[in-house]
Write a protein that holds these residues in place. Structure first.
Motif, PDB file in Angstrom:
ATOM      1  N   GLY A 249       0.732  -1.098  -0.156  1.00  0.00           N
ATOM      2  CA  GLY A 249      -0.102  -0.119   0.003  1.00  0.00           C
ATOM      3  C   GLY A 249       0.918   1.247   0.008  1.00  0.00           C
ATOM      4  O   GLY A 249       0.672   2.296  -0.588  1.00  0.00           O
ATOM      5  N   LEU A 250       1.889   1.253   0.833  1.00  0.00           N
ATOM      6  CA  LEU A 250       2.626   2.441   0.815  1.00  0.00           C
ATOM      7  C   LEU A 250       3.670   2.837  -0.488  1.00  0.00           C
ATOM      8  O   LEU A 250       3.477   3.689  -1.123  1.00  0.00           O
ATOM      9  N   ALA A 251       3.902   1.442  -0.887  1.00  0.00           N
ATOM     10  CA  ALA A 251       4.780   1.676  -2.193  1.00  0.00           C
ATOM     11  C   ALA A 251       3.675   1.862  -3.483  1.00  0.00           C
ATOM     12  O   ALA A 251       4.021   2.931  -4.274  1.00  0.00           O
ATOM     13  N   LEU A 252       2.459   1.660  -3.421  1.00  0.00           N
ATOM     14  CA  LEU A 252       1.739   1.997  -4.408  1.00  0.00           C
ATOM     15  C   LEU A 252       1.266   3.553  -4.258  1.00  0.00           C
ATOM     16  O   LEU A 252       1.090   4.243  -5.366  1.00  0.00           O
ATOM     17  N   GLY A 253       1.048   3.863  -3.176  1.00  0.00           N
ATOM     18  CA  GLY A 253       0.728   5.130  -2.771  1.00  0.00           C
ATOM     19  C   GLY A 253       1.967   6.084  -3.331  1.00  0.00           C
ATOM     20  O   GLY A 253       1.518   7.170  -3.925  1.00  0.00           O
ATOM     21  N   ALA A 254       3.205   5.678  -2.725  1.00  0.00           N
ATOM     22  CA  ALA A 254       4.464   6.426  -3.336  1.00  0.00           C
ATOM     23  C   ALA A 254       4.506   6.477  -4.806  1.00  0.00           C
ATOM     24  O   ALA A 254       4.928   7.959  -5.342  1.00  0.00           O
TER      25      ALA A 254
END
Length: 136
Positions: A52-57
């Motif tokens: 989730g963090l990587a996709l948001g980033a």
């Protein structure tokens, strides 16, 4: 409450072309909110927090890339540039997501197209509801 998170991500940096690196509408508040919401959405969907963090980033990097290119083209902050405003923001997280998900290039193209259409149709609605300052 402090307004420090309302500050631009680029710190107001102006490059040699006379335009800001990204522009004043790209704030730390927006960046942090996007990362937190992406992480929360991943957990709600049963996906890894890191995904989730990587996709948001990835999405935020696409948004910043679009802003960077628009500033280099002399476009003012928050102006619409059809395609450039949608494609990097959808495509970069999909490329990042290949680490966790096995989707085809066709699926990626369809997701980008769906994001493009969805963004163009929901933006005016968000403007009417007072969520956005501009209808695009």
């Amino acid at each position: 409450m402090s307004n420090r998170f309302n500050r631009p991500v680029d710190g107001g940096l102006v490059l040699g072309d006379g335009f800001p690196l990204f522009g004043s509408s790209k704030t730390w508040r927006g960046l942090v909110a996007a990362l937190m919401l992406s992480a929360a959405a991943a957990l709600l969907l049963g996906l890894p927090l890191l995904a989730g963090l990587a996709l948001g980033a990835g999405s935020m990097c696409g948004d910043l890339l679009s802003s960077f290119i628009k500033r280099r083209l002399g476009r003012a902050s928050s102006t619409q540039f059809l395609g450039l405003d949608q494609i990097p923001e959808a495509l970069l997280p999909l490329l990042v997501g290949l680490v966790w998900f096995d989707y085809s290039w066709l699926a990626m193209a369809l997701i980008v197209a769906a994001f493009f259409v969805l963004e163009l149709t929901t933006s005016p609605l968000f403007y009417i509801l007072g969520i956005r300052r501009r209808p695009f």
